[in-house]
Design an enzyme around this catalytic site. Structure first.
Site, short mmCIF file in Angstrom:
data_model
loop_
_atom_site.label_atom_id
_atom_site.label_comp_id
_atom_site.label_asym_id
_atom_site.label_seq_id
_atom_site.Cartn_x
_atom_site.Cartn_y
_atom_site.Cartn_z
N CYS A 46 0.87 -1.17 0.00
CA CYS A 46 0.00 0.00 0.00
C CYS A 46 0.90 1.21 0.00
O CYS A 46 2.12 1.09 0.02
CB CYS A 46 -0.92 0.01 1.20
SG CYS A 46 -0.11 0.41 2.69
N ARG A 87 -12.24 7.88 5.07
CA ARG A 87 -11.96 6.55 5.61
C ARG A 87 -11.73 6.60 7.11
O ARG A 87 -12.02 5.64 7.82
CB ARG A 87 -10.68 5.97 4.97
CG ARG A 87 -10.85 5.55 3.53
CD ARG A 87 -9.63 4.82 3.08
NE ARG A 87 -9.32 3.73 4.01
CZ ARG A 87 -8.18 3.06 4.03
NH1 ARG A 87 -7.23 3.36 3.16
NH2 ARG A 87 -7.97 2.10 4.90
#
Ligand code: EPZ
Length: 426
Positions: free
Chosen positions: A123, A405
């Protein structure tokens, strides 16, 4: 795509309610798979990641209801009921969006005896492998195969207690193994465990479900497996990273802000730093109050590390603060190998930062200038919002989905204390 517009220069005054911790809530939701009885989670934050975890759990047959809180500071209550595990398959499309999806491995193996979970992959902040998780489950007797980007894990006869030492005190690996060990046969001793407050919160939730766990908050956690767990009602701990972010916001913009529901004990490293550089933090009967007058903060070095040291999840925000501090500071990132993506964006706002390996050298400037910016993870994105609070003129933060998020109603919370900030719909 939505974006956030900030006009810098306002001091902050008033109160901000602190939400439940994302990084605890996600793990408690996954752990709710461990029982066939209903679980009630209170103080749940309203975030995109919580929705992603809900979508994943529903794939396994989890029945879920949410009672929404009415306004700012009114949290959601979630009821989760996994009467039966109907599938134990976590597809790539969900896991790649949110790495915390991998935390279903422990509960599924423990209760269902097998699982097929996509590997989370790398990521933006680093490679982030899951080797410690997999080695731990193998030590507990699971067979693990990797095929086509998936982990195929099986423990048909149940997981077995063992002694396992983590090579690094990984938060996710400690938590995954804990949720496997609670239903394993016999005693599991986990060494070099994460001591993070969210890991303790998960342990306390498991204890409320009937698990036998000792040593939470220390490096050695001992778990005696039980045959079954029951339902429980549990309130998620306050979000220490959201708390720290608003403490730093107040230190950057100046002002007086009370963080309602915030906890001092989980934010000790940041509070100690802020006090050294000229921001006062006091406990109140409702949370924490933060105060900084017009004086520029002084520069001070920091090194991120596992709890109770300074958290990596506040490193980008602290860098925004150091970018306007008086003097030069060194910020060393030891947890993730690639967590300085906010640096080029801050530089576009006039910050003077030089990165060499895992150290960023920040020479404070008197003023930052507003600019259009974007970031590739949520803590980096919020650091740009913080820089925008003090920059001259207008800052536009793009890719707002990162903020959604992990920060509940960010623009409402900051405008509530006087910041000029709004969401612009695309
Ligand atoms: C958790 O990630 C948090 N995420 C992260 O917050 C946080 O930054 C991190 O802990 C450290 O505090 C959640 O709780 C959902 P780790 P996690 O396993 O569990 C290496 C945010 O912004 N490692 O403690 O993934 C790894 O690559 C997020 O909310 C292995 O090598 O972190 C890293 O360098 C970002 N092998 C280090 O350990 C493994 O099997 C620490 O990772 C596991 C980890």
């Amino acid at each position: 795509m939505d974006r956030i517009r900030i006009k810098g220069g306002n001091r902050l005054k008033g109160e901000i309610p602190i939400s439940g911790a994302k990084n605890s809530a996600l793990k408690l939701m996954a752990a709710s798979l461990l029982t066939d009885e209903p679980v009630t989670l209170k103080n749940m934050p309203r975030l995109a990641d919580i929705e992603a975890m809900s979508d994943l759990l529903m794939q396994f047959g989890m029945n879920m209801n949410i009672r929404r809180g009415a306004g700012l500071g009114q949290s959601d209550t979630m009821r989760l009921h996994a009467a039966k595990i109907e599938s134990a398959f976590a597809p790539y499309d969900i896991v790649r969006k949110m790495r915390a999806s991998f935390q279903v491995l422990g509960p599924l193996l423990a209760r269902h005896g097998e699982a097929k979970i996509s590997l989370p992959g790398g990521c933006a902040i680093g490679a982030r492998p899951v080797d410690f998780h997999l080695k731990g489950f193998e030590a507990m007797g699971a067979s693990i195969e990797l095929a086509d980007g998936y982990v195929l894990a099986s423990a048909k006869g149940g997981l077995k207690g063992t002694t396992f030492e983590f090579p690094f005190a990984s938060v996710g690996a400690t938590e995954n193994l804990m949720t496997g060990a609670v239903l394993a046969e016999g005693r599991t001793v986990l060494k070099n465990c994460a001591r993070e407050p969210e890991t303790q919160d998960l342990g306390n939730f498991l204890i409320a479900m009937g698990a036998k766990i000792s040593g939470l908050g220390t490096s050695e956690i001992v778990i005696d497996g039980v045959d079954r767990l029951s339902g429980a009602t549990y309130s998620v701990m306050p979000d220490r990273i959201e708390t720290g972010t608003y403490m730093i916001a107040t230190a950057i913009a100046g002002g007086d802000v009370e963080l309602v529901g915030a906890q001092a004990s989980s934010n000790g490293a940041l509070i100690a730093m802020l006090e050294k550089i000229g921001t006062e933090v006091k406990e109140t009967n409702r949370g924490l109050s933060v105060h900084r007058n017009g004086v520029r903060p002084s520069a001070m070095d920091v090194k991120t590390d596992v709890f109770p040291a300074f958290p990596t999840d506040l490193q980008a925000q602290y860098m925004a603060l150091m970018s306007i501090a008086n003097g030069t500071s060194h910020i060393r990132e030891t947890v993730f190998e690639n967590r300085f993506m906010h640096v080029p964006e801050m530089a576009r706002m006039g910050a003077k930062i030089h990165v060499d390996g895992d150290v960023a050298t920040v020479t404070g400037v008197e003023t930052l200038k507003g600019a259009p910016v974007m970031a590739t993870d949520l803590r980096a994105s919020v650091s740009l919002v913080l820089a925008g609070l003090v920059a001259e003129g207008e800052t536009i933060v793009n890719r707002v989905y990162h903020l959604d998020r992990g920060f509940e109603r960010l623009e409402e919370k900051l405008s509530g204390v006087g910041a000029e900030i709004e969401r612009q719909q695309a």
